[in-house]
Design a protein around this motif. Structure first.
Motif, PDB file in Angstrom:
ATOM      1  N   LYS A 115      13.755  14.160   1.556  1.00  0.00           N
ATOM      2  CA  LYS A 115      13.509  13.052   0.617  1.00  0.00           C
ATOM      3  C   LYS A 115      13.630  11.691   1.289  1.00  0.00           C
ATOM      4  O   LYS A 115      12.755  10.827   1.158  1.00  0.00           O
ATOM      5  CB  LYS A 115      14.492  13.174  -0.556  1.00  0.00           C
ATOM      6  CG  LYS A 115      14.395  12.044  -1.570  1.00  0.00           C
ATOM      7  CD  LYS A 115      15.290  12.314  -2.780  1.00  0.00           C
ATOM      8  CE  LYS A 115      16.764  12.359  -2.396  1.00  0.00           C
ATOM      9  NZ  LYS A 115      17.632  12.524  -3.591  1.00  0.00           N
ATOM     10  N   TYR A 116      14.723  11.482   2.005  1.00  0.00           N
ATOM     11  CA  TYR A 116      14.948  10.176   2.627  1.00  0.00           C
ATOM     12  C   TYR A 116      14.107   9.999   3.892  1.00  0.00           C
ATOM     13  O   TYR A 116      13.640   8.889   4.181  1.00  0.00           O
ATOM     14  CB  TYR A 116      16.434   9.996   2.935  1.00  0.00           C
ATOM     15  CG  TYR A 116      17.303  10.000   1.710  1.00  0.00           C
ATOM     16  CD1 TYR A 116      17.282   8.941   0.805  1.00  0.00           C
ATOM     17  CD2 TYR A 116      18.152  11.077   1.432  1.00  0.00           C
ATOM     18  CE1 TYR A 116      18.070   8.944  -0.335  1.00  0.00           C
ATOM     19  CE2 TYR A 116      18.946  11.098   0.289  1.00  0.00           C
ATOM     20  CZ  TYR A 116      18.904  10.031  -0.584  1.00  0.00           C
ATOM     21  OH  TYR A 116      19.689  10.046  -1.715  1.00  0.00           O
ATOM     22  N   GLY A 117      13.930  11.084   4.634  1.00  0.00           N
ATOM     23  CA  GLY A 117      13.102  10.998   5.830  1.00  0.00           C
ATOM     24  C   GLY A 117      11.662  10.654   5.502  1.00  0.00           C
ATOM     25  O   GLY A 117      11.047   9.809   6.161  1.00  0.00           O
ATOM     26  N   TYR A 118      11.125  11.278   4.445  1.00  0.00           N
ATOM     27  CA  TYR A 118       9.736  11.030   4.075  1.00  0.00           C
ATOM     28  C   TYR A 118       9.562   9.620   3.510  1.00  0.00           C
ATOM     29  O   TYR A 118       8.580   8.933   3.813  1.00  0.00           O
ATOM     30  CB  TYR A 118       9.277  12.068   3.049  1.00  0.00           C
ATOM     31  CG  TYR A 118       7.818  11.959   2.707  1.00  0.00           C
ATOM     32  CD1 TYR A 118       6.838  12.363   3.623  1.00  0.00           C
ATOM     33  CD2 TYR A 118       7.392  11.457   1.476  1.00  0.00           C
ATOM     34  CE1 TYR A 118       5.493  12.267   3.319  1.00  0.00           C
ATOM     35  CE2 TYR A 118       6.051  11.359   1.169  1.00  0.00           C
ATOM     36  CZ  TYR A 118       5.100  11.763   2.093  1.00  0.00           C
ATOM     37  OH  TYR A 118       3.764  11.661   1.793  1.00  0.00           O
ATOM     38  N   ALA A 119      10.514   9.175   2.691  1.00  0.00           N
ATOM     39  CA  ALA A 119      10.423   7.831   2.101  1.00  0.00           C
ATOM     40  C   ALA A 119      10.412   6.753   3.181  1.00  0.00           C
ATOM     41  O   ALA A 119       9.721   5.730   3.051  1.00  0.00           O
ATOM     42  CB  ALA A 119      11.589   7.613   1.141  1.00  0.00           C
ATOM     43  N   SER A 122       6.903   5.328   4.793  1.00  0.00           N
ATOM     44  CA  SER A 122       6.015   4.373   4.140  1.00  0.00           C
ATOM     45  C   SER A 122       6.704   3.184   3.491  1.00  0.00           C
ATOM     46  O   SER A 122       6.028   2.260   3.026  1.00  0.00           O
ATOM     47  CB  SER A 122       5.186   5.101   3.069  1.00  0.00           C
ATOM     48  OG  SER A 122       6.034   5.738   2.130  1.00  0.00           O
ATOM     49  N   GLU A 123       8.031   3.166   3.480  1.00  0.00           N
ATOM     50  CA  GLU A 123       8.717   2.045   2.826  1.00  0.00           C
ATOM     51  C   GLU A 123       8.516   0.762   3.622  1.00  0.00           C
ATOM     52  O   GLU A 123       8.165   0.789   4.804  1.00  0.00           O
ATOM     53  CB  GLU A 123      10.207   2.341   2.662  1.00  0.00           C
ATOM     54  CG  GLU A 123      10.976   2.390   3.965  1.00  0.00           C
ATOM     55  CD  GLU A 123      12.415   2.824   3.772  1.00  0.00           C
ATOM     56  OE1 GLU A 123      13.236   2.539   4.663  1.00  0.00           O
ATOM     57  OE2 GLU A 123      12.736   3.449   2.742  1.00  0.00           O
ATOM     58  N   LYS A 124       8.734  -0.390   2.972  1.00  0.00           N
ATOM     59  CA  LYS A 124       8.599  -1.673   3.659  1.00  0.00           C
ATOM     60  C   LYS A 124       9.610  -1.738   4.800  1.00  0.00           C
ATOM     61  O   LYS A 124      10.800  -1.512   4.604  1.00  0.00           O
ATOM     62  CB  LYS A 124       8.845  -2.816   2.672  1.00  0.00           C
ATOM     63  CG  LYS A 124       8.575  -4.187   3.283  1.00  0.00           C
ATOM     64  CD  LYS A 124       8.702  -5.288   2.257  1.00  0.00           C
ATOM     65  CE  LYS A 124       8.399  -6.645   2.876  1.00  0.00           C
ATOM     66  NZ  LYS A 124       8.530  -7.744   1.882  1.00  0.00           N
ATOM     67  N   GLY A 125       9.133  -2.030   5.986  1.00  0.00           N
ATOM     68  CA  GLY A 125      10.005  -2.034   7.155  1.00  0.00           C
ATOM     69  C   GLY A 125      10.305  -0.638   7.668  1.00  0.00           C
ATOM     70  O   GLY A 125      11.185  -0.458   8.505  1.00  0.00           O
ATOM     71  N   GLY A 126       9.550   0.361   7.171  1.00  0.00           N
ATOM     72  CA  GLY A 126       9.751   1.742   7.594  1.00  0.00           C
ATOM     73  C   GLY A 126       9.018   2.060   8.886  1.00  0.00           C
ATOM     74  O   GLY A 126       8.575   1.159   9.623  1.00  0.00           O
ATOM     75  N   ARG A 146       6.032   3.281   9.676  1.00  0.00           N
ATOM     76  CA  ARG A 146       4.673   2.797   9.882  1.00  0.00           C
ATOM     77  C   ARG A 146       4.650   1.283  10.136  1.00  0.00           C
ATOM     78  O   ARG A 146       3.952   0.805  11.024  1.00  0.00           O
ATOM     79  CB  ARG A 146       3.790   3.151   8.685  1.00  0.00           C
ATOM     80  CG  ARG A 146       3.546   4.645   8.537  1.00  0.00           C
ATOM     81  CD  ARG A 146       2.523   4.985   7.459  1.00  0.00           C
ATOM     82  NE  ARG A 146       2.488   6.418   7.218  1.00  0.00           N
ATOM     83  CZ  ARG A 146       2.821   7.008   6.078  1.00  0.00           C
ATOM     84  NH1 ARG A 146       3.192   6.269   5.026  1.00  0.00           N
ATOM     85  NH2 ARG A 146       2.760   8.320   5.953  1.00  0.00           N
ATOM     86  N   ASP A 147       5.412   0.539   9.347  1.00  0.00           N
ATOM     87  CA  ASP A 147       5.452  -0.919   9.528  1.00  0.00           C
ATOM     88  C   ASP A 147       6.019  -1.290  10.892  1.00  0.00           C
ATOM     89  O   ASP A 147       5.462  -2.140  11.601  1.00  0.00           O
ATOM     90  CB  ASP A 147       6.308  -1.562   8.436  1.00  0.00           C
ATOM     91  CG  ASP A 147       5.591  -1.693   7.105  1.00  0.00           C
ATOM     92  OD1 ASP A 147       4.381  -1.393   7.052  1.00  0.00           O
ATOM     93  OD2 ASP A 147       6.240  -2.084   6.109  1.00  0.00           O
ATOM     94  N   ARG A 148       7.125  -0.673  11.248  1.00  0.00           N
ATOM     95  CA  ARG A 148       7.761  -1.029  12.519  1.00  0.00           C
ATOM     96  C   ARG A 148       6.902  -0.621  13.709  1.00  0.00           C
ATOM     97  O   ARG A 148       6.831  -1.343  14.716  1.00  0.00           O
ATOM     98  CB  ARG A 148       9.148  -0.396  12.625  1.00  0.00           C
ATOM     99  CG  ARG A 148      10.209  -1.139  11.823  1.00  0.00           C
ATOM    100  CD  ARG A 148      11.590  -0.531  12.004  1.00  0.00           C
ATOM    101  NE  ARG A 148      12.059  -0.583  13.375  1.00  0.00           N
ATOM    102  CZ  ARG A 148      13.268  -0.133  13.763  1.00  0.00           C
ATOM    103  NH1 ARG A 148      14.085   0.409  12.859  1.00  0.00           N
ATOM    104  NH2 ARG A 148      13.639  -0.211  15.017  1.00  0.00           N
ATOM    105  N   THR A 149       6.248   0.528  13.615  1.00  0.00           N
ATOM    106  CA  THR A 149       5.397   0.952  14.727  1.00  0.00           C
ATOM    107  C   THR A 149       4.187   0.035  14.856  1.00  0.00           C
ATOM    108  O   THR A 149       3.765  -0.313  15.970  1.00  0.00           O
ATOM    109  CB  THR A 149       4.943   2.412  14.531  1.00  0.00           C
ATOM    110  OG1 THR A 149       6.096   3.253  14.401  1.00  0.00           O
ATOM    111  CG2 THR A 149       4.120   2.882  15.719  1.00  0.00           C
ATOM    112  N   GLU A 150       3.640  -0.403  13.728  1.00  0.00           N
ATOM    113  CA  GLU A 150       2.526  -1.352  13.774  1.00  0.00           C
ATOM    114  C   GLU A 150       2.950  -2.641  14.463  1.00  0.00           C
ATOM    115  O   GLU A 150       2.214  -3.179  15.308  1.00  0.00           O
ATOM    116  CB  GLU A 150       2.036  -1.643  12.357  1.00  0.00           C
ATOM    117  CG  GLU A 150       0.822  -2.560  12.318  1.00  0.00           C
ATOM    118  CD  GLU A 150       0.344  -2.810  10.901  1.00  0.00           C
ATOM    119  OE1 GLU A 150      -0.859  -2.632  10.649  1.00  0.00           O
ATOM    120  OE2 GLU A 150       1.178  -3.168  10.039  1.00  0.00           O
TER     121      GLU A 150
END
Length: 386
Positions: A186-190, A193-197, A199-203
């Motif tokens: 649950k927490y790993g998946y969230a 995509s969360e803000k600052g998660g 995907r955001d940090r890798t981008e």
């Protein structure tokens, strides 16, 4: 082992030298067994994130044993040839290579339950159960660097989608996006995509990633270069990218050049950038009688209408250039430079020749050309008397 990574605010762009250490060096997974072919796909399409769903109370020193026990479970209980993940990351930020085959290749693993996804994605597992706890700061930073390294050096974005194995997946997807499962928790998946998660940090991590090789790849276009087989990597004295149709190389202080076709075949025969030729100094270009590419320590020529290229190095190359190269009296090479030790004189009709003075024999270099051949004899330096 790695020291604790910096906090998110100091994430730096990836470099070709930032790939993880091999499992022989990190002390995690053992040898495994030989896996079926293909061992690797011809490109990386994306990343799939997992969790091991194990204990969250392990110490830093426990992590190697956890990797080995995960491998044993996959091999003995699931009957896989090796551990199913490509990489594992613990809560302390330590990164472990999973399935054997090379950290820079799209090694086909067994992490997703979908053959195509296993073949063309990097499967990375967070060590612990992230259905009951949130990933630690150290784990998150290590994941950003690992995922960013693989996507960045293969010139892939952190966001967007692609279709593979009948699925439409995010560039950074969770295991549950491939098959029906709770993984990565649950927490790993969230966190993906969360803000600052993730995907955001890798981008953000990839935003300023630029190298001479990446610039050349952009200018040539992905369709000409072909699928990236192994992402850009730091090599001795420069960088290298291996793709389907060519290799792109750059000395550490110079621009990047492409090497392809018969020239690439001869270049690799000569040891690539660490061999007798060094890094390319020009692109291949048309010259009298064929095609030429110049390297740090020599040249490779491909004669018109021929399928085999030949290399010139050392004194033969130097003398050939002085004599006008392909526009001179010699024409284009029809053999590569060969170096051998000169033989002692043969016995004469009236007896044996006088004995040679003690010391090494001279070396002789030779190459053939379309109009003649070229020899160069190099005598060894005289020995000093004691």
């Amino acid at each position: 082992m790695r020291s604790r990574p910096p906090p998110a605010s100091t994430d730096l762009p990836p470099t070709p030298r930032s790939r993880p250490s091999s499992r022989a060096a990190d002390g995690g997974a053992s040898g495994g067994t030989k896996c079926d072919t293909p061992i690797a796909g011809d490109r990386t399409r994306g990343v799939v994130v997992h969790h091991t769903a194990g204990s969250n109370t392990y110490s830093k020193a426990d992590s190697k044993a956890i990797v080995r026990s995960t491998q044993a479970y996959h091999m003995k209980a699931r009957k896989w040839c090796d551990i199913g993940y490509n990489f594992l990351v613990d809560k302390y930020g330590q990164i472990f290579e999973g399935r054997a085959g090379g950290t820079d290749r799209a090694v086909r693993a067994a992490h997703s339950g979908n053959l195509a996804v296993n073949t063309y994605t990097m499967g990375v597992s967070m060590m612990g159960n992230y259905d009951v706890t949130k990933p630690s700061a150290a784990l998150k930073t290590a994941m950003v660097k690992l995922v960013g390294w693989r996507l960045g050096t293969n010139y892939l974005p952190a966001k967007g989608t692609y279709t593979l194995g009948g699925k439409t997946l995010n560039m950074i997807a969770g295991h549950r996006n491939v098959i029906s499962t709770a993984c990565p928790g649950k927490y790993g998946y969230a966190w993906l995509s969360e803000k600052g998660g993730l995907r955001d940090r890798t981008e953000d991590y990839l935003a300023n990633y630029s190298t001479p090789i990446k610039d050349l790849w952009r200018s040539l276009g992905s369709s000409k270069v072909g699928a990236i087989y192994a992402g850009e990597a730091k090599t001795s004295g420069g960088g290298r990218l291996r793709a389907k149709s060519m290799e792109l190389l750059s000395a550490s202080t110079g621009k990047a050049y492409s090497v392809s076709g018969a020239v690439l075949t001869e270049y690799n025969r000569m040891g690539s950038r660490s061999g007798d030729l060094g890094y390319p100094r020009t692109d291949a270009s048309a010259v009298t009688g064929g095609t030429r590419q110049v390297f740090q320590k020599g040249r490779i020529y491909l004669a018109k209408g021929k399928s085999k290229a030949y290399s010139l190095t050392g004194a033969i190359n130097t003398l050939y250039v002085k004599l006008g190269a392909s526009t001179g009296a010699l024409g284009v090479p029809t053999s590569s430079t060969t170096v051998s030790q000169a033989s002692p004189r043969s016995p004469s009709r009236r007896g044996t020749s006088p004995p040679r003075a003690a010391g090494p024999l001279p070396t002789a270099a030779m190459a053939k050309f379309s109009r003649t051949r070229l020899h160069r004899l190099r005598r060894p330096s005289p020995r000093r008397r004691a």
